[in-house]
Enzyme design. Structure first.
Site, PDB file in Angstrom:
ATOM      1  N   CYS A   4      -1.102   1.269  -0.987  1.00 23.60           N
ATOM      2  CA  CYS A   4      -0.480   2.589  -0.883  1.00 23.60           C
ATOM      3  C   CYS A   4      -0.939   3.566  -1.963  1.00 23.60           C
ATOM      4  O   CYS A   4      -0.433   4.685  -2.038  1.00 23.60           O
ATOM      5  CB  CYS A   4       1.035   2.443  -0.896  1.00 23.60           C
ATOM      6  SG  CYS A   4       1.632   1.438   0.491  1.00 23.60           S
ATOM      7  N   HIS A   7       6.271   8.603  -6.399  1.00 21.99           N
ATOM      8  CA  HIS A   7       5.871   7.673  -5.345  1.00 21.99           C
ATOM      9  C   HIS A   7       7.078   7.222  -4.528  1.00 21.99           C
ATOM     10  O   HIS A   7       6.946   6.955  -3.341  1.00 21.99           O
ATOM     11  CB  HIS A   7       5.178   6.453  -5.956  1.00 21.99           C
ATOM     12  CG  HIS A   7       4.837   5.401  -4.950  1.00 21.99           C
ATOM     13  ND1 HIS A   7       3.813   5.552  -4.038  1.00 21.99           N
ATOM     14  CD2 HIS A   7       5.389   4.180  -4.694  1.00 21.99           C
ATOM     15  CE1 HIS A   7       3.739   4.469  -3.267  1.00 21.99           C
ATOM     16  NE2 HIS A   7       4.685   3.630  -3.653  1.00 21.99           N
ATOM     17  N   LYS A  40       8.799  11.639   0.302  1.00 20.97           N
ATOM     18  CA  LYS A  40       8.945  10.569   1.297  1.00 20.97           C
ATOM     19  C   LYS A  40      10.320  10.580   1.958  1.00 20.97           C
ATOM     20  O   LYS A  40      10.510   9.928   2.981  1.00 20.97           O
ATOM     21  CB  LYS A  40       8.654   9.217   0.663  1.00 20.97           C
ATOM     22  CG  LYS A  40       7.185   9.031   0.277  1.00 20.97           C
ATOM     23  CD  LYS A  40       6.929   7.632  -0.265  1.00 20.97           C
ATOM     24  CE  LYS A  40       5.464   7.429  -0.636  1.00 20.97           C
ATOM     25  NZ  LYS A  40       5.090   8.138  -1.881  1.00 20.97           N
ATOM     26  N   HIS A  57       7.128   6.702   4.341  1.00 21.23           N
ATOM     27  CA  HIS A  57       6.027   6.240   3.492  1.00 21.23           C
ATOM     28  C   HIS A  57       4.730   6.247   4.298  1.00 21.23           C
ATOM     29  O   HIS A  57       4.537   5.439   5.195  1.00 21.23           O
ATOM     30  CB  HIS A  57       6.321   4.844   2.968  1.00 21.23           C
ATOM     31  CG  HIS A  57       5.340   4.377   1.935  1.00 21.23           C
ATOM     32  ND1 HIS A  57       4.360   5.203   1.416  1.00 21.23           N
ATOM     33  CD2 HIS A  57       5.179   3.176   1.324  1.00 21.23           C
ATOM     34  CE1 HIS A  57       3.648   4.531   0.538  1.00 21.23           C
ATOM     35  NE2 HIS A  57       4.117   3.304   0.466  1.00 21.23           N
ATOM     36  N   PHE A  62       1.619   4.183  -6.055  1.00 23.62           N
ATOM     37  CA  PHE A  62       1.590   2.779  -6.462  1.00 23.62           C
ATOM     38  C   PHE A  62       1.488   1.900  -5.216  1.00 23.62           C
ATOM     39  O   PHE A  62       1.954   2.286  -4.146  1.00 23.62           O
ATOM     40  CB  PHE A  62       2.853   2.419  -7.253  1.00 23.62           C
ATOM     41  CG  PHE A  62       3.197   3.402  -8.345  1.00 23.62           C
ATOM     42  CD1 PHE A  62       2.223   3.865  -9.213  1.00 23.62           C
ATOM     43  CD2 PHE A  62       4.498   3.858  -8.502  1.00 23.62           C
ATOM     44  CE1 PHE A  62       2.536   4.791 -10.216  1.00 23.62           C
ATOM     45  CE2 PHE A  62       4.826   4.767  -9.502  1.00 23.62           C
ATOM     46  CZ  PHE A  62       3.842   5.231 -10.364  1.00 23.62           C
ATOM     47  N   PHE A  80       0.858  -2.408  -3.358  1.00 24.41           N
ATOM     48  CA  PHE A  80       0.846  -3.858  -3.454  1.00 24.41           C
ATOM     49  C   PHE A  80      -0.363  -4.316  -4.277  1.00 24.41           C
ATOM     50  O   PHE A  80      -1.419  -3.684  -4.283  1.00 24.41           O
ATOM     51  CB  PHE A  80       0.755  -4.488  -2.065  1.00 24.41           C
ATOM     52  CG  PHE A  80       2.056  -4.496  -1.302  1.00 24.41           C
ATOM     53  CD1 PHE A  80       3.282  -4.417  -1.948  1.00 24.41           C
ATOM     54  CD2 PHE A  80       2.051  -4.626   0.077  1.00 24.41           C
ATOM     55  CE1 PHE A  80       4.471  -4.439  -1.240  1.00 24.41           C
ATOM     56  CE2 PHE A  80       3.235  -4.656   0.802  1.00 24.41           C
ATOM     57  CZ  PHE A  80       4.442  -4.557   0.142  1.00 24.41           C
TER      58      PHE A  80
END
Length: 413
Positions: free
Chosen positions: A164, A301, A331, A336, A393, A395
């Site tokens: 992301c 984020h 968001k 997202h 940010f 995974f």
């Protein structure tokens, strides 16, 4: 500090908030959500049917079939966003034919063509029935691969696959290429497929909001009662140029990319970190040669997950407590947008700069102990926005932060 300045001369956006900059600006200003329900997801076996509702482009008559056959959904969005960005930058076919323009796009999946091809093989057991398009649709590099062919781009050409943070890193890397004198102009962006095939494994984590009775209130960044993110997508594109190159050709300057910071958390594959976030933000500010006191707005984020928002709130409090910067996560309106989010949120932030407002962090009703100290914009605030910090940010602990600046130089008009 690097000597070459990097500026934005064109932007394009195709999202659940609208399919051009004007529609999206209006949605951001009014705090309008683009989230809805897709019953097919529940029928397919999802725990949540919530999604950003993104219009599918109609490319027939706009793009020749030989190009359309290789485009998956996310590359269609990216093509439309890139058309808008090149149009605003006044970059046409003649310019592309006589100048070297690069492309760096963020994309981290292309699920639908993979699944469709696998289904055909499982039923028919014959590769000759797959046709020629699936291979080009199925690769993670599908966006830059297709767009470089369609537009005839002859510069740097690769994808950023960084979860992301992909779209944000693509802008940061494009900026670095230009600063180092390797390119004068790079098309950067991010793209995200919205089809239900693409998010089933994400839904399996239980990370999606289940507030299905009120779709537009489901995405609740920083709110105490948040229960998960809402998947979304589309594409965003930005034309980055060397400042001198842009001025020489008479381009209109929209903003300057003056800082890029990055880090890796080095922990669990899905574990956020306030330290990692602070490192990326600090590097971005140092790269831009500014302090936290100089930032007017932080595009957070925050996706609406419990842990992610908590750790980012801790990081933002460490960086901005007592400072004037307003903070919001768009968001709440978009959901997202995953691989495209860093690029789309750069576009959203520049639109706010241009139109003198900060978009609201909608659906924020109750603070928790971590979000309470933050200077959150819970309604639209009409104000000048000169410097923005935008966080992304992902995974694997990948973190990216960008500093975007309004340009007031008389030469930049």
């Amino acid at each position: 500090m690097n000597s070459r300045r990097v500026v934005v001369t064109g932007m394009g956006i195709w999202s659940c908030l609208g399919t051009d900059k004007e529609q999206v600006t209006e949605a951001l200003r009014s705090g309008r959500s683009g989230i809805g329900m897709e019953k097919e997801r529940l029928e397919y076996g999802y725990q949540s049917g919530l999604t950003g509702v993104v219009e599918r482009p109609r490319l027939k008559g706009l793009l020749h079939r030989r190009y359309r056959v290789g485009l998956p959904e996310e590359a269609e969005y990216a093509y439309m966003a890139s058309l808008e960005a090149f149009g605003q930058a006044h970059i046409d076919e003649d310019y592309l034919r006589t100048h070297e323009v690069g492309i760096i796009f963020g994309n981290d999946s292309s699920a639908r063509p993979v699944i469709e091809a696998a289904n055909i093989m499982a039923e028919k057991h014959d590769t000759q029935l797959l046709g020629s398009g699936y291979i080009f649709q199925a690769m993670n590099s599908t966006v830059n691969m297709n767009l470089s062919s369609i537009f005839g781009l002859r510069g740097v050409n690769f994808s950023v696959s960084a979860a992301c943070a992909s779209g944000s890193h693509s802008i940061g890397l494009g900026c670095m290429m230009i600063r180092q004198g390797l390119q004068d102009c790079v098309l950067c962006g991010g793209a995200q497929e919205v089809n239900f095939y693409s998010m089933a494994t994400f839904d399996a984590l239980g990370a999606f909001s289940k507030r299905m009775e009120e779709p537009q209130k489901a995405s609740r960044p920083f709110d105490r009662d948040r229960d998960g993110l809402v998947p979304s997508g589309g594409a965003a594109a930005l034309v980055l140029e060397d400042y001198e190159h842009a001025v020489k050709r008479g381009a209109t300057i929209l903003a300057e990319v003056c800082g890029y910071g990055f880090s890796s958390n080095g922990g669990g594959i899905s574990q956020p970190s306030d330290d990692g976030s602070v490192t990326a933000m600090t590097r971005a500010l140092q790269d831009a040669g500014i302090a936290a006191d100089d930032v007017d707005y932080v595009n957070a984020h925050a996706t609406g997950t419990h842990q992610g928002d908590m750790f980012e709130a801790i990081a933002l409090d460490r960086m901005f407590r007592g400072r004037h910067a307003l903070i919001s996560s768009t968001k709440g309106m978009t959901g997202h947008e995953c691989w495209m989010a860093g690029a789309s949120e750069a576009v959203y932030s520049i639109l706010m700069m241009q139109h003198h407002f900060v978009a609201p962090n909608i659906n924020f009703e109750h603070a928790d102990e971590y979000s309470a100290p933050l200077n959150l914009a819970t309604r639209t605030i009409e104000t000048d926005v000169d410097i923005v910090l935008s966080n992304s940010f992902g995974f694997g602990g990948t973190n990216s932060a960008l500093v975007l600046k309004r340009t007031n130089d008389d030469a930049l008009v």
